[in-house]
Enzyme design. Structure first.
Site, mmCIF file in Angstrom:
data_model
loop_
_atom_site.group_PDB
_atom_site.id
_atom_site.type_symbol
_atom_site.label_atom_id
_atom_site.label_comp_id
_atom_site.label_asym_id
_atom_site.label_seq_id
_atom_site.Cartn_x
_atom_site.Cartn_y
_atom_site.Cartn_z
ATOM 1 C CD GLU A 203 -3.322 -1.259 0.848
ATOM 2 O OE1 GLU A 203 -3.117 -0.184 -0.119
ATOM 3 O OE2 GLU A 203 -4.094 -1.791 0.377
ATOM 4 C CB CYS A 238 -1.654 7.608 1.772
ATOM 5 S SG CYS A 238 -3.125 6.818 2.570
#
Ligand code: NAD
Length: 503
Positions: A203, A238
């Site tokens: 990720e 993010c």
């Protein structure tokens, strides 16, 4: 952990459920410990930590407890229907655990980034080694306390440490590695996984763009939604808004609206506001300030504050007239700075996005036709029209990157979340929402009314609906209004829900 997996304890679905129930109880019991740890690591306001870290973990456990029997069942296929030789067979696809899984977390949402993957890994019957980020040490310690208090050490263990300890962990024979963090370390993780041919989920991050075209319905709501995504967790998200591409004709208006939002949300001195998060450490503070010093763009100070290294504080900052090759465009910013690039034609914006690595998220503001054009002609892990980060609330949609924002992860689907123009047009009405919260708060404080509600045969579905409503409202309330009264009414609602509905 490999030996305890081999013993088979975690393969028993009753054991897995018991562990998840115990984790849920532990998260509730230790919520103050977790929230305090987040506050010490990031100086983050409680409501932000509740919305982004604690509530999603509780919700995810609830989802697994509700659906895991169904998810764990073998898929029965009507196989062989076109192959005569197989007509007499019965076949099924069984869901078996990987084995021993390592979960390596990052510092920016240090609780959710290890607990969310842990829930799935445990529910699937794996044994798990957790490695929280050493850059959020209080949260890492809180996770260790939580795990040691409520989970079986034969099922889950916590390893603390930084690069050296993680490298050591990666040398072990693991069956799957789930890593969240930057792409440079992601490559090391992928190499380590290759040694043992272990599965890997990466990720990663990237520069997520926001495009605002001149046909957007409501510039005010647009400004709020962009600055919210830029300043939540001080830009250390993010899927936050990394940089802005805006049509020349509306740029100046948008800048004014950004400034208004900043002042309304955090005052002229966000450093004194309890709602503004700090940068994780001195190294990251220095990194962001060096980029700001190096920019050739026009820095627009939006507050009366100065950056303060001792306090790890950087005020919200806009940088206008940024060139695509500017230092601010070199890496994911991960800070409260918004570079602004102006374009004349939509294709200029689309081409610029396509000339860079595929981002984790893309936010397109404009008419349906415009946003569809942007989404159809770019690639990104997720795409949202007329909002930002909204897709994170949709637990049953896939999440992940594509290309460099996903690393080696396979089977990624691009999640496209479309909010209708009507939603963007609908101006938030603080008064009516305040009234709604007030009446909710009154109902929830009235035990007789609530008990009547809970004894209703349909209470389970009502309950789920109410919890989901509360979570949605919480996000909107917090983001769109920054209204103290609203927030305090919401807190009353949330506390009653937690206490009485045990969500
Ligand atoms: P970080 O510094 O906490 O590092 C992540 C993990 O890698 C830590 O546990 C750390 O101990 C370990 N690590 C660091 N150096 C290592 C090395 N040399 N060898 C082995 N392990 C090592 O976090 P970060 O990398 O700064 O995280 C921020 C990045 O993560 C951003 O790019 C962000 O976009 C991305 N991110 C992605 C998601 C997502 O869901 N896609 C979520 C959060 C953050």
């Amino acid at each position: 952990m490999r030996a305890s997996f081999a013993q088979g304890t975690t393969r028993d679905i009753k054991f897995r459920k018991q562990q998840l129930n115990s984790l849920l109880a532990g998260v509730r019991k230790n919520s103050k410990l977790l929230l305090d740890a987040l506050s010490m690591d990031l100086g983050r306001p409680t409501v932000e930590s509740e919305v982004f870290e604690i509530a999603p973990v509780e919700y995810e456990i609830g989802q697994f407890l509700k659906y895991m029997d169904k998810w764990a069942k073998p898929d029965k296929h009507k196989l062989g229907s076109e192959q005569a030789a197989l007509l007499m067979c019965s076949m099924e696809v069984r869901k078996v655990p990987h084995g021993t899984v390592a979960i390596i977390g990052a510092w920016n949402y240090p609780i959710r980034l290890v607990l969310l993957p842990l829930i799935g890994a445990l529910a699937a019957g794996n044994t798990v080694v957790l490695k929280p980020s050493e850059l959020a040490p209080h949260s890492a310690m809180a996770i260790e306390i939580l795990v040691s208090e409520c989970l079986d050490p034969n099922a889950v263990r916590v390893v603390q440490g930084g690069a050296a300890e993680t490298s050591e962990l990666l040398k072990q024979k693991l069956d799957h590695i789930f890593y969240t963090g930057n792409g440079k370390v992601g490559r090391l993780v992928a190499k380590a996984a290759a040694e043992h041919l272990a599965g890997v989920t990466l990720e990663l991050g990237g520069k997520s763009p926001v495009v605002v075209h001149h046909d957007v319905a409501d510039l005010g709501a647009t400004a709020t939604r962009i600055m919210w995504a830029k300043l939540a967790n001080s830009g250390q998200t993010c899927v936050g808004a990394d940089y802005l591409l805006v049509h020349r004709s509306i740029k100046d208006k948008l800048v004014v609206l950004f400034r208004n939002f900043i002042e309304n949300a955090y005052t002229k001195s966000p450093q004194k506001s309890p709602d503004y998060t700090r940068i994780i450490n001195g190294r990251h503070w220095q990194r962001i300030m060096e980029l700001l010093d190096a920019t050739k763009g026009n820095i627009i100070n939006c507050t009366d504050d100065q950056a303060d290294q001792a306090d790890r504080y950087i005020p919200p900052t806009l940088v206008d007239g940024v060139h695509p090759n500017d230092p601010l465009m070199s890496h994911e910013l991960f800070g409260p700075i918004l570079p602004i690039i102006t374009y004349d034609t939509l294709d200029e914006a689309v081409n610029l996005i396509n000339s860079r690595d595929q981002p984790l998220a893309l936010y397109a503001f404009g008419s349906s036709k415009t946003t569809e054009y942007i989404v159809a002609n770019t690639r990104s892990g997720s795409a949202v029209s007329n909002d930002t980060m909204y897709h994170m609330a949709a637990n049953n949609y896939p999440f992940g990157g594509t290309g460099p924002s996903a690393g080696l992860s396979v089977d990624q689907k691009v999640c496209v979340c479309r909010l209708s123009e009507q939603i963007n047009k609908a101006k938030p009405n603080s008064n009516s929402e305040t009234k709604l919260f007030k009446s909710l708060a009154i109902i929830l404080n009235d035990r007789t009314a609530l008990e009547a509600f809970l004894t209703d045969p349909n209470s389970n579905s009502y309950r789920a609906g109410l919890v989901s409503l509360a979570q949605t409202i919480k996000q909107y309330a917090w983001r769109d209004h920054y209204d103290q009264q609203l927030m305090s009414d919401f807190q009353t609602v949330a506390n009653r829900l937690k206490e009485l509905l045990a969500w």
